[in-house]
Design a protein around this motif. Sequence first.
Motif, mmCIF file in Angstrom:
data_model
loop_
_atom_site.group_PDB
_atom_site.id
_atom_site.type_symbol
_atom_site.label_atom_id
_atom_site.label_comp_id
_atom_site.label_asym_id
_atom_site.label_seq_id
_atom_site.Cartn_x
_atom_site.Cartn_y
_atom_site.Cartn_z
ATOM 1 N N VAL A 51 30.391 37.694 -27.772
ATOM 2 C CA VAL A 51 31.623 36.940 -28.007
ATOM 3 C C VAL A 51 32.833 37.860 -27.870
ATOM 4 C CG1 VAL A 51 32.986 35.741 -29.769
ATOM 5 C CG2 VAL A 51 30.589 35.139 -29.431
ATOM 6 N N LEU A 52 32.748 39.037 -28.477
ATOM 7 C CA LEU A 52 33.848 40.004 -28.400
ATOM 8 C C LEU A 52 34.142 40.403 -26.954
ATOM 9 C CD1 LEU A 52 32.934 42.290 -31.428
ATOM 10 C CD2 LEU A 52 35.137 41.124 -31.124
ATOM 11 N N LEU A 53 33.076 40.635 -26.188
ATOM 12 C CA LEU A 53 33.252 41.041 -24.799
ATOM 13 C C LEU A 53 33.947 39.944 -23.994
ATOM 14 C CD1 LEU A 53 32.761 43.064 -22.518
ATOM 15 C CD2 LEU A 53 30.519 42.017 -22.169
ATOM 16 N N ASP A 54 33.491 38.710 -24.140
ATOM 17 C CA ASP A 54 34.108 37.603 -23.404
ATOM 18 C C ASP A 54 35.564 37.415 -23.801
ATOM 19 O OD1 ASP A 54 31.824 37.113 -21.990
ATOM 20 O OD2 ASP A 54 31.150 35.427 -23.210
ATOM 21 N N ALA A 55 35.855 37.570 -25.087
ATOM 22 C CA ALA A 55 37.230 37.425 -25.565
ATOM 23 C C ALA A 55 38.124 38.519 -24.991
ATOM 24 C CB ALA A 55 37.254 37.454 -27.090
ATOM 25 N N VAL A 56 37.647 39.747 -25.016
ATOM 26 C CA VAL A 56 38.430 40.879 -24.507
ATOM 27 C C VAL A 56 38.656 40.757 -23.003
ATOM 28 C CG1 VAL A 56 38.349 43.363 -24.056
ATOM 29 C CG2 VAL A 56 37.826 42.499 -26.337
ATOM 30 N N LEU A 57 37.622 40.322 -22.272
ATOM 31 C CA LEU A 57 37.757 40.146 -20.825
ATOM 32 C C LEU A 57 38.788 39.072 -20.498
ATOM 33 C CD1 LEU A 57 34.018 40.366 -19.715
ATOM 34 C CD2 LEU A 57 35.821 42.013 -19.212
ATOM 35 N N PHE A 58 38.794 37.999 -21.278
ATOM 36 C CA PHE A 58 39.778 36.928 -21.067
ATOM 37 C C PHE A 58 41.193 37.452 -21.306
ATOM 38 C CE2 PHE A 58 42.505 33.604 -22.825
ATOM 39 C CZ PHE A 58 42.441 32.647 -21.826
ATOM 40 N N ILE A 59 41.388 38.157 -22.392
ATOM 41 C CA ILE A 59 42.719 38.653 -22.745
ATOM 42 C C ILE A 59 43.196 39.710 -21.750
ATOM 43 C CG2 ILE A 59 44.022 39.952 -24.485
ATOM 44 C CD1 ILE A 59 42.234 38.581 -26.604
ATOM 45 N N SER A 60 42.267 40.537 -21.272
ATOM 46 C CA SER A 60 42.652 41.618 -20.365
ATOM 47 C C SER A 60 43.250 41.099 -19.058
ATOM 48 C CB SER A 60 41.446 42.514 -20.052
ATOM 49 O OG SER A 60 40.492 41.829 -19.257
ATOM 50 N N GLU A 61 42.945 39.847 -18.706
ATOM 51 C CA GLU A 61 43.489 39.264 -17.486
ATOM 52 C C GLU A 61 44.934 38.813 -17.667
ATOM 53 O OE1 GLU A 61 41.878 38.802 -14.331
ATOM 54 O OE2 GLU A 61 40.714 40.361 -15.335
ATOM 55 N N HIS A 62 45.423 38.797 -18.903
ATOM 56 C CA HIS A 62 46.745 38.245 -19.172
ATOM 57 C C HIS A 62 47.705 39.256 -19.787
ATOM 58 C CE1 HIS A 62 43.960 34.784 -18.999
ATOM 59 N NE2 HIS A 62 45.000 34.142 -18.498
ATOM 60 N N ILE A 63 47.340 40.520 -19.816
ATOM 61 C CA ILE A 63 48.225 41.546 -20.355
ATOM 62 C C ILE A 63 48.309 42.704 -19.368
ATOM 63 C CG2 ILE A 63 47.712 40.971 -22.760
ATOM 64 C CD1 ILE A 63 45.870 43.405 -22.837
ATOM 65 N N TYR A 64 49.317 43.537 -19.540
ATOM 66 C CA TYR A 64 49.442 44.724 -18.690
ATOM 67 C C TYR A 64 50.273 45.771 -19.408
ATOM 68 C CZ TYR A 64 54.050 42.760 -17.593
ATOM 69 O OH TYR A 64 55.320 42.253 -17.680
ATOM 70 N N GLY A 65 50.280 46.969 -18.857
ATOM 71 C CA GLY A 65 51.079 48.045 -19.428
ATOM 72 C C GLY A 65 50.500 48.583 -20.725
ATOM 73 N N VAL A 66 51.380 48.890 -21.680
ATOM 74 C CA VAL A 66 50.954 49.535 -22.922
ATOM 75 C C VAL A 66 50.055 48.634 -23.770
ATOM 76 C CG1 VAL A 66 52.954 51.063 -23.050
ATOM 77 C CG2 VAL A 66 53.086 48.774 -24.048
ATOM 78 N N ALA A 67 50.118 47.334 -23.558
ATOM 79 C CA ALA A 67 49.269 46.420 -24.340
ATOM 80 C C ALA A 67 47.793 46.694 -24.092
ATOM 81 C CB ALA A 67 49.596 44.969 -23.996
#
Length: 306
Positions: free
Chosen positions: A65-81
């Motif tokens: 669950v954590l992996l899927d959540a992180v992968l989803f979020i990583s597609e929508h952020i950039y830079g220092v985030a």
Amino acid sequence: TEEIVVALASPLLMVVAQLTHSTYKKLYSYATTQCIVQISNMIMAKVEPNDEELYSIRRRFTKKVLLDAVLFISEHIYGVATNRIALIVEVCGLDYYILDQIKRKRNVERANLLAKLSRLAPLTVTVEYAEIYIEDGNRDSRFYSMVALVATRPERAVQYITRFNSPFTLHETAILANLIHRIGAPIAYTPLLTSQNRNLQLLGIYISNLFAIADAEPHLQQLIESDEREIAYIALLTLCSVRGDISSQNTGYALRRLLQFQRTTFIRHAVLECYSLHSCAQLLSTEEQTLFSQRLSSYKCRILCN
């Protein structure tokens, strides 16, 4: 009889199995959604998450669950985030979780896992393990291990890209360019455009298109004369995107080498970028000039250009 009971039980078992699967998917989706919300709050917070917050999500959710959540979020952020994502990945052990799976898989499955790893990067552990698969027999595995290495060490991006000895597809170029944008890698476009390496040239063209870099025009004018037909064609379309001069002799030479459907695509692209017929009329046939005028007079095009 026993046969009748078995015959009646089989459809019932199928229904139960489907209901169980459906319920599992709903519960999994709910858990993933809750995990995404919690991690998003950590990323948007003014201060970095403390140890208790990090360990709470590690206890509450499974690694999948954590992996899927992180992968989803990583597609929508950039830079220092992305630094906070890296912190969450490290504390929750997602890096070693996915690396362990990569070791046990082959071919397509391994390539898919390496693709996920590249989206988790930058990670310090990535370099040690991704280097192993950059010479893998599976092309996709080699590509995504290279992408993971670029994400982790962007200062060596050119070195890693040149080690990949297969020509990039446009899809692969887009993946790499978007990754570079996401992690904020300081990669200059000029050395890419002036390189003799086809993959680097393609990446430079894509970045010029992505960010509409007008200063790239002189290099694009040279690339539209490239012996590599695909490079020349994509450079020509990008020249339109950066609003460069499409009345030059270089453009005429490039157009003469195009197939008819590519010439039609060029016309459509030039119209969408709000060029006038005058800008390239001398390079087009009478039929193509008519097509250009028709597209230019279309209702949708007038709205776009205004």
